[in-house]
Design an enzyme around this catalytic site. Structure first.
Site, PDB file in Angstrom:
ATOM      1  N   ARG A   1       1.245 -10.840   7.141  1.00  0.00           N
ATOM      2  CA  ARG A   1       1.126  -9.661   6.267  1.00  0.00           C
ATOM      3  C   ARG A   1       2.187  -8.663   6.683  1.00  0.00           C
ATOM      4  O   ARG A   1       2.033  -7.969   7.688  1.00  0.00           O
ATOM      5  CB  ARG A   1      -0.239  -8.980   6.441  1.00  0.00           C
ATOM      6  CG  ARG A   1      -1.462  -9.839   6.237  1.00  0.00           C
ATOM      7  CD  ARG A   1      -2.720  -8.971   6.294  1.00  0.00           C
ATOM      8  NE  ARG A   1      -2.824  -8.161   7.498  1.00  0.00           N
ATOM      9  CZ  ARG A   1      -3.455  -8.528   8.609  1.00  0.00           C
ATOM     10  NH1 ARG A   1      -4.086  -9.682   8.674  1.00  0.00           N
ATOM     11  NH2 ARG A   1      -3.484  -7.728   9.652  1.00  0.00           N
TER      12      ARG A   1
ATOM     13  N   ARG B   1     -10.981  -0.451  15.072  1.00  0.00           N
ATOM     14  CA  ARG B   1     -10.864   0.318  13.825  1.00  0.00           C
ATOM     15  C   ARG B   1     -11.749  -0.412  12.814  1.00  0.00           C
ATOM     16  O   ARG B   1     -12.961  -0.396  12.962  1.00  0.00           O
ATOM     17  CB  ARG B   1      -9.391   0.408  13.422  1.00  0.00           C
ATOM     18  CG  ARG B   1      -9.093   1.497  12.408  1.00  0.00           C
ATOM     19  CD  ARG B   1      -7.611   1.633  12.070  1.00  0.00           C
ATOM     20  NE  ARG B   1      -7.058   0.422  11.451  1.00  0.00           N
ATOM     21  CZ  ARG B   1      -5.803   0.303  11.027  1.00  0.00           C
ATOM     22  NH1 ARG B   1      -4.948   1.327  11.161  1.00  0.00           N
ATOM     23  NH2 ARG B   1      -5.372  -0.816  10.480  1.00  0.00           N
TER      24      ARG B   1
ATOM     25  N   CYS C   1      12.336  24.686   4.147  1.00  0.00           N
ATOM     26  CA  CYS C   1      11.360  25.413   3.334  1.00  0.00           C
ATOM     27  C   CYS C   1      10.564  24.416   2.497  1.00  0.00           C
ATOM     28  O   CYS C   1      10.744  23.213   2.614  1.00  0.00           O
ATOM     29  CB  CYS C   1      12.070  26.402   2.416  1.00  0.00           C
ATOM     30  SG  CYS C   1      13.276  27.431   3.272  1.00  0.00           S
TER      31      CYS C   1
ATOM     32  N   ASP D   1      10.727  23.783  -0.703  1.00  0.00           N
ATOM     33  CA  ASP D   1      11.478  23.116  -1.767  1.00  0.00           C
ATOM     34  C   ASP D   1      12.957  22.947  -1.468  1.00  0.00           C
ATOM     35  O   ASP D   1      13.690  22.439  -2.310  1.00  0.00           O
ATOM     36  CB  ASP D   1      11.376  23.941  -3.066  1.00  0.00           C
ATOM     37  CG  ASP D   1       9.979  24.439  -3.299  1.00  0.00           C
ATOM     38  OD1 ASP D   1       9.095  23.599  -3.504  1.00  0.00           O
ATOM     39  OD2 ASP D   1       9.757  25.672  -3.237  1.00  0.00           O
TER      40      ASP D   1
ATOM     41  N   TYR E   1      14.072  31.078   6.483  1.00  0.00           N
ATOM     42  CA  TYR E   1      12.918  31.770   7.083  1.00  0.00           C
ATOM     43  C   TYR E   1      13.036  31.864   8.599  1.00  0.00           C
ATOM     44  O   TYR E   1      13.328  30.876   9.268  1.00  0.00           O
ATOM     45  CB  TYR E   1      11.624  31.029   6.749  1.00  0.00           C
ATOM     46  CG  TYR E   1      11.202  31.114   5.304  1.00  0.00           C
ATOM     47  CD1 TYR E   1      11.016  32.350   4.671  1.00  0.00           C
ATOM     48  CD2 TYR E   1      10.975  29.955   4.574  1.00  0.00           C
ATOM     49  CE1 TYR E   1      10.622  32.421   3.341  1.00  0.00           C
ATOM     50  CE2 TYR E   1      10.571  30.015   3.241  1.00  0.00           C
ATOM     51  CZ  TYR E   1      10.395  31.251   2.638  1.00  0.00           C
ATOM     52  OH  TYR E   1       9.994  31.307   1.329  1.00  0.00           O
TER      53      TYR E   1
ATOM     54  N   HIS F   1      -6.329  -7.527  12.931  1.00  0.00           N
ATOM     55  CA  HIS F   1      -5.120  -6.689  12.935  1.00  0.00           C
ATOM     56  C   HIS F   1      -4.818  -6.292  14.384  1.00  0.00           C
ATOM     57  O   HIS F   1      -5.737  -5.987  15.142  1.00  0.00           O
ATOM     58  CB  HIS F   1      -5.388  -5.442  12.079  1.00  0.00           C
ATOM     59  CG  HIS F   1      -4.176  -4.616  11.771  1.00  0.00           C
ATOM     60  ND1 HIS F   1      -3.049  -5.135  11.166  1.00  0.00           N
ATOM     61  CD2 HIS F   1      -3.925  -3.303  11.955  1.00  0.00           C
ATOM     62  CE1 HIS F   1      -2.157  -4.171  11.004  1.00  0.00           C
ATOM     63  NE2 HIS F   1      -2.657  -3.041  11.477  1.00  0.00           N
TER      64      HIS F   1
ATOM     65  N   LYS G   1       0.844  -1.203   0.000  1.00  0.00           N
ATOM     66  CA  LYS G   1       0.000   0.000   0.000  1.00  0.00           C
ATOM     67  C   LYS G   1       0.876   1.249   0.000  1.00  0.00           C
ATOM     68  O   LYS G   1       2.078   1.178   0.316  1.00  0.00           O
ATOM     69  CB  LYS G   1      -0.914  -0.007   1.229  1.00  0.00           C
ATOM     70  CG  LYS G   1      -0.154   0.007   2.559  1.00  0.00           C
ATOM     71  CD  LYS G   1      -1.077  -0.249   3.750  1.00  0.00           C
ATOM     72  CE  LYS G   1      -0.296  -0.260   5.049  1.00  0.00           C
ATOM     73  NZ  LYS G   1      -1.153  -0.657   6.194  1.00  0.00           N
TER      74      LYS G   1
HETATM   75  C1  LIG Z   1      -0.355  -1.694   6.844  1.00  0.00           C
HETATM   76  C2  LIG Z   1      -0.929  -2.974   7.272  1.00  0.00           C
HETATM   77  C3  LIG Z   1      -0.136  -4.109   7.481  1.00  0.00           C
HETATM   78  C4  LIG Z   1       1.361  -4.056   7.469  1.00  0.00           C
HETATM   79  O1  LIG Z   1       1.791  -3.503   8.678  1.00  0.00           O
HETATM   80  P1  LIG Z   1       3.360  -3.346   9.001  1.00  0.00           P
HETATM   81  O2  LIG Z   1       3.390  -2.878  10.408  1.00  0.00           O
HETATM   82  O3  LIG Z   1       3.869  -2.327   8.049  1.00  0.00           O
HETATM   83  O4  LIG Z   1       3.943  -4.679   8.781  1.00  0.00           O
HETATM   84  C5  LIG Z   1      -0.756  -5.312   7.748  1.00  0.00           C
HETATM   85  N1  LIG Z   1      -2.094  -5.394   7.836  1.00  0.00           N
HETATM   86  C6  LIG Z   1      -2.888  -4.318   7.663  1.00  0.00           C
HETATM   87  C7  LIG Z   1      -4.350  -4.463   7.796  1.00  0.00           C
HETATM   88  C8  LIG Z   1      -2.342  -3.078   7.398  1.00  0.00           C
HETATM   89  O5  LIG Z   1      -3.137  -2.011   7.249  1.00  0.00           O
END
Ligand SMILES: *Cc1c(COP(=O)(O)O)cnc(C)c1O
Length: 382
Positions: free
Chosen positions: A220, A135, A310, A312, A263, A167, A37
């Site tokens: 994951r 969540r 800044c 850029d 700045y 998660h 992602k």
């Molecule tokens: C982003 C995400 C992950 C990966 O998490 P990391 O901490 O980067 O390994 C796994 N599962 C879900 C649902 C996520 O949103």
């Protein structure tokens, strides 16, 4: 003639492959989903996705459908799961492209089933249980109803329940009591008899590296794939940071003692000195809070950003060192050549590495090193 880029993020795909292999070895017998992602955490979606698959990842994960569809548009056929599905998403297109979808509410199961009916195909569905993060996902109170609804549309041939997942809220805080209570809730939820064939998954990078009991059928991993530690207090686990962020000095000039820099004049030169202008700023993800705080490597030495970052550009005080415009500055990298690491940046900015690498803007080209033949394909943006 080669054209020098003012700044670039070099991404070592060998490091990505090393990290995937290392993580997969920590979860023997489990499938490996590489989470790509947010443009592969800022590292470049397609080259990273392909490197992960080359190194043994069997699946890819994205937050949004459009990220999953970008993988398909580039010809990547591996299983892809997308898990954030707000109203109005192109569900039919995703279903036609064989993207696996997640649902944590009966309403979404119904929407997905309706889209499958119009698309004329079966969706591969992962049901999400909220085991304590509060969540996404169905609470334990609504889980039974969600599963029943999904089983009903499965009986109609519209969906196939291929996954059941959750998660962690605190997998990066070793020993946090929520870890055991989330695992207990997960155990309870996956006992539903209709789910026996589904792939069970809950582990992110932190859990993959620290909680062997959480690997289930698949892990994951995101941040660790890119070589950044999910639990920095426990070290780097042998991961290799894939990204090196560099820039070339746009200008070097002598200024007198007492010159106010950038700045707000938050930095003043102590003596006559050389200032170097680095062409990266907060529009590129160099946070304004890095002002007078974060170090970079220039001319073989660590130097703290001098004065305000800044939009850029920012300024370095180079002292009497002989640097000229065009010389390379390394903002962060793996740390092998005394350059700061992304972890050091995160520590000095009071944030996490995730925020730094995903924040690097689209003006900064991603340059992929150690690309295998066949990796760079039509449809790649870089
Ligand atoms: C982003 C995400 C992950 C990966 O998490 P990391 O901490 O980067 O390994 C796994 N599962 C879900 C649902 C996520 O949103």
């Amino acid at each position: 003639m080669s054209i020098l880029t003012p700044a670039e993020a070099r991404v070592d795909l060998d490091a990505v492959r090393h990290n995937v292999a290392l993580l997969a070895a920590r979860a023997p017998g489990a499938e490996f989903m590489a989470v790509v992602k947010a443009d592969a955490y800022g590292h470049g979606l397609l080259p990273c996705a392909r490197a992960c698959l080359e190194a043994g990842a069997t699946r890819l994960g994205t937050a949004y459908l459009r990220e999953a569809l970008a993988l398909r548009a580039a010809g990547i056929t591996a299983p892809v799961l997308a898990w954030i599905i707000p109203p109005g998403e192109p569900l039919e297109e995703a279903i036609r492209q064989g993207v696996e979808l997640s649902a944590g509410s009966r309403e979404l199961v119904d929407e997905i089933a309706a889209a499958a009916r119009s698309a004329g195909s079966t969706v591969r569905l992962h049901l999400k249980i909220d085991t304590g993060m509060s969540r996404g996902g169905a609470t334990l109170a609504t889980w039974g109803g969600l599963v029943d609804r999904a089983l009903a549309v499965q009986a109609e041939g519209l969906v196939e329940i291929v996954g059941v997942w959750s998660h962690f809220a605190c997998a990066d805080i070793p020993g946090h009591p929520s870890i055991d209570s989330q695992l207990a809730a997960f155990e309870h939820a996956i006992k539903h008899p209709g789910l026996s064939g589904a792939v069970r998954h809950i582990a992110n990078s932190a859990a993959t590296l620290t909680l062997p009991q959480a690997k289930y059928d698949m892990v994951r991993c995101g941040i660790a794939v890119y070589g950044l530690s999910p639990v920095p207090e426990l070290g780097d686990f042998g991961l290799r940071p894939a990204m090196t962020l560099t820039a070339r000095l746009a200008l070097v000039k002598r200024v007198p003692a007492g010159s106010g820099v950038s700045y707000g004049h938050l930095y003043h030169t102590a003596g006559e000195t050389s200032l170097g202008v680095v062409p990266l700023g907060y529009a590129d993800g160099i946070m304004r809070s890095a002002t007078n705080r974060v170090q970079v490597l220039a001319g073989g030495r660590r130097r703290t950003i001098a004065g305000r970052v800044c939009m850029d550009q920012f300024v370095l005080d180079l002292g009497d060192d002989l640097l000229t415009s065009g010389d390379e500055v390394v903002l962060f990298g793996p740390g092998d050549e005394n350059e700061p690491t992304c972890q050091e940046w995160a520590d000095s900015l009071g944030t996490i590495t995730y925020e730094i690498v995903t924040g690097i803007g689209s003006r900064v080209p991603r340059v992929h090193l150690n690309q295998r033949p066949g990796n760079a394909q039509q449809g790649d943006r870089q």
